[in-house]
Enzyme design. Structure first.
Site, PDB file in Angstrom:
ATOM      1  N   ARG A   9       0.856  -1.205   0.000  1.00  0.00           N
ATOM      2  CA  ARG A   9       0.000   0.000   0.000  1.00  0.00           C
ATOM      3  C   ARG A   9       0.884   1.245   0.000  1.00  0.00           C
ATOM      4  O   ARG A   9       0.618   2.215  -0.707  1.00  0.00           O
ATOM      5  CB  ARG A   9      -0.954  -0.006   1.210  1.00  0.00           C
ATOM      6  N   LYS A  40     -11.908  15.275   4.517  1.00  0.00           N
ATOM      7  CA  LYS A  40     -13.017  14.732   3.743  1.00  0.00           C
ATOM      8  C   LYS A  40     -13.828  13.756   4.558  1.00  0.00           C
ATOM      9  O   LYS A  40     -13.273  12.967   5.330  1.00  0.00           O
ATOM     10  CB  LYS A  40     -12.480  14.036   2.493  1.00  0.00           C
ATOM     11  N   GLU A  45     -18.973  15.319   1.344  1.00  0.00           N
ATOM     12  CA  GLU A  45     -19.240  14.341   0.277  1.00  0.00           C
ATOM     13  C   GLU A  45     -20.499  13.519   0.572  1.00  0.00           C
ATOM     14  O   GLU A  45     -20.425  12.466   1.206  1.00  0.00           O
ATOM     15  CB  GLU A  45     -18.030  13.410   0.104  1.00  0.00           C
ATOM     16  N   LYS A  92     -18.517  17.747  -2.575  1.00  0.00           N
ATOM     17  CA  LYS A  92     -18.121  16.613  -3.440  1.00  0.00           C
ATOM     18  C   LYS A  92     -19.346  15.722  -3.657  1.00  0.00           C
ATOM     19  O   LYS A  92     -19.569  14.762  -2.907  1.00  0.00           O
ATOM     20  CB  LYS A  92     -16.963  15.838  -2.782  1.00  0.00           C
TER      21      LYS A  92
HETATM   22  C1  5MM Z   1     -16.997   7.664  -3.522  1.00  0.00           C
HETATM   23  O1  5MM Z   1     -15.684   7.416  -3.116  1.00  0.00           O
HETATM   24  C2  5MM Z   1     -14.803   8.526  -3.123  1.00  0.00           C
HETATM   25  C3  5MM Z   1     -14.454   8.959  -4.513  1.00  0.00           C
HETATM   26  O2  5MM Z   1     -13.933   7.825  -5.179  1.00  0.00           O
HETATM   27  P1  5MM Z   1     -14.503   7.411  -6.616  1.00  0.00           P
HETATM   28  O3  5MM Z   1     -14.114   8.564  -7.533  1.00  0.00           O
HETATM   29  O4  5MM Z   1     -13.779   6.137  -6.916  1.00  0.00           O
HETATM   30  O5  5MM Z   1     -15.977   7.251  -6.487  1.00  0.00           O
HETATM   31  C4  5MM Z   1     -13.528   8.126  -2.365  1.00  0.00           C
HETATM   32  O6  5MM Z   1     -12.816   9.277  -1.960  1.00  0.00           O
HETATM   33  C5  5MM Z   1     -13.855   7.252  -1.200  1.00  0.00           C
HETATM   34  O7  5MM Z   1     -14.545   8.019  -0.254  1.00  0.00           O
HETATM   35  C6  5MM Z   1     -12.546   6.712  -0.649  1.00  0.00           C
HETATM   36  O8  5MM Z   1     -11.967   5.904  -1.629  1.00  0.00           O
HETATM   37  C7  5MM Z   1     -12.728   5.963   0.660  1.00  0.00           C
HETATM   38  O9  5MM Z   1     -13.536   4.869   0.472  1.00  0.00           O
HETATM   39  P2  5MM Z   1     -13.676   3.768   1.662  1.00  0.00           P
HETATM   40  O10 5MM Z   1     -14.965   3.071   1.331  1.00  0.00           O
HETATM   41  O11 5MM Z   1     -12.510   2.869   1.526  1.00  0.00           O
HETATM   42  O12 5MM Z   1     -13.687   4.489   2.971  1.00  0.00           O
END
Ligand code: 5MM
Length: 346
Positions: free
Chosen positions: A46, A136, A178, A220
């Site tokens: 990672r 965020k 978001e 967002k």
């Molecule tokens: C909707 O997810 C966010 C934007 O990603 P996409 O453009 O792929 O839709 C993304 O920032 C998301 O919040 C993060 O990847 C964290 O996701 P998890 O589910 O791992 O907390």
């Protein structure tokens, strides 16, 4: 609270036709994506992957900031330079995902509310001291016919988003708010528009109630789209029209910018639809300039090809970085209405 620097940061995140790279997958999500590309799901892999993303040469030409996750903000380049410094040298503002995930909402089957408010003030203070300038928090709402989302789910997520945003501003961080209406399902574009409008209306009611400064935040949202399993899919022009109309109805003009999530759209479709919102004549319902810049804050739609190419093999690192830069440039072009399918074959 000195709000002036926050307003400046919020504006900078959506300035110069740039967007954000969301690389804030929780370990569970990151591991799931690694597993599907046959990449070992370890802390070191990672770290190596996030290093690859942050060191893509020239990323800062199209990207204004990166959203990190707790593990990543504490990590460093193989040469020992903390990632926060690596990002800064690349011209990327550092953000941090601070929610602790969406959990089942009591008494509301199949609905979730995002948690993480307990102890948030102290965590935000720690992240600000590490160099974060924005944060965020994501709330998720699913559509199921006329039944979901329930008003309770919308209200609970809107309340949490606003409480988080007020704490961010108190701590000197710009909140990215978001609220995501998920793409899964058979619903139509019209139903997504209705739900997205209701969700955003609730979010801005709560934002006002909690005293969040509109000028010092970034929204967002999802684009307004038919469900992935809906038989009637729409043109990019229809998506742009519905999305812009929805935002114009509910997002105050004082908000400095809107940066869409991609939500599982392919990289190409996300660019096509973003581009359709930036054509010289605007959309039918709003031919003039919009009150806020429309930008992007994509994870999958920027990262997906890069992850597949890298596949955990350092020999593919440069090609993977080129794939990330390509998607960043496509979206940068889309923000000027200058993206076309021809960019994909270059
Ligand atoms: C909707 O997810 C966010 C934007 O990603 P996409 O453009 O792929 O839709 C993304 O920032 C998301 O919040 C993060 O990847 C964290 O996701 P998890 O589910 O791992 O907390």
């Amino acid at each position: 609270m000195n709000i002036a620097p926050l307003i400046e940061t919020a504006r900078a995140l959506v300035a110069d036709g740039k967007g954000l790279l969301a690389m804030d997958e929780s370990n569970a999500t990151c591991n799931r994506r690694f597993a599907s590309a046959d990449i070992p799901q370890t802390l070191e892999m990672r770290r190596a992957y996030r290093e690859l993303l942050l060191t893509a040469p020239g990323l800062g030409d199209c990207i204004s900031g990166v959203i990190l996750v707790d593990e990543t903000i504490r990590q460093a380049h193989a040469d020992g330079t903390p990632f926060v410094e690596v990002a800064r040298h690349a011209g990327l503002r550092v953000g941090i995902k601070v929610d602790t995930g969406a959990k089942p909402l009591a008494a509301h089957p199949n609905e979730r509310v995002t948690e993480g408010l307990d102890g948030l003030r102290e965590r935000l203070q720690a992240y600000a001291a590490m160099g974060a300038r924005f944060a965020k928090w994501r709330g998720v709402m699913a559509i199921d016919g006329a039944r979901l989302p329930t008003p309770a789910c919308i209200a609970a997520n809107a309340h949490a988003l606003a409480r988080y945003a007020a704490l961010c501003q108190e701590t000197g961080l710009v909140p990215i708010i978001e609220p995501e209406v998920l793409m899964d399902g058979t619903h139509t574009l019209q139903r997504c528009q209705e739900v997205t409008e209701a969700v955003l209306r609730s979010v801005f009611e709560q934002v006002s109630l909690q005293g969040v400064v509109l000028e010092a935040m970034v929204l967002k949202p999802n684009m307004v789209l038919a469900g992935l399993a809906c038989t009637a899919q729409n043109t990019a022009a229809e998506v742009a029209e519905a999305t812009v109309q929805c935002l114009l109805r509910v997002v105050p003009a004082a908000v400095p910018g809107i940066a869409f999530l991609s939500g599982g759209q392919s990289g190409e479709l996300a660019s096509i639809r973003l581009n359709a919102m930036h054509l010289p004549n605007g959309t039918t319902s709003h031919p003039g300039a919009l009150p806020w810049p429309l930008s992007f804050s994509f994870a999958r739609a920027l990262q997906h090809p890069a992850l597949e190419i890298w596949a955990g093999n350092d020999a593919h690192r440069v090609a993977a970085q080129q794939a990330l830069l390509h998607r960043a440039r496509c979206n940068f072009a889309a923000l000027k209405g200058g993206y076309s399918a021809a960019m994909e074959s270059r």
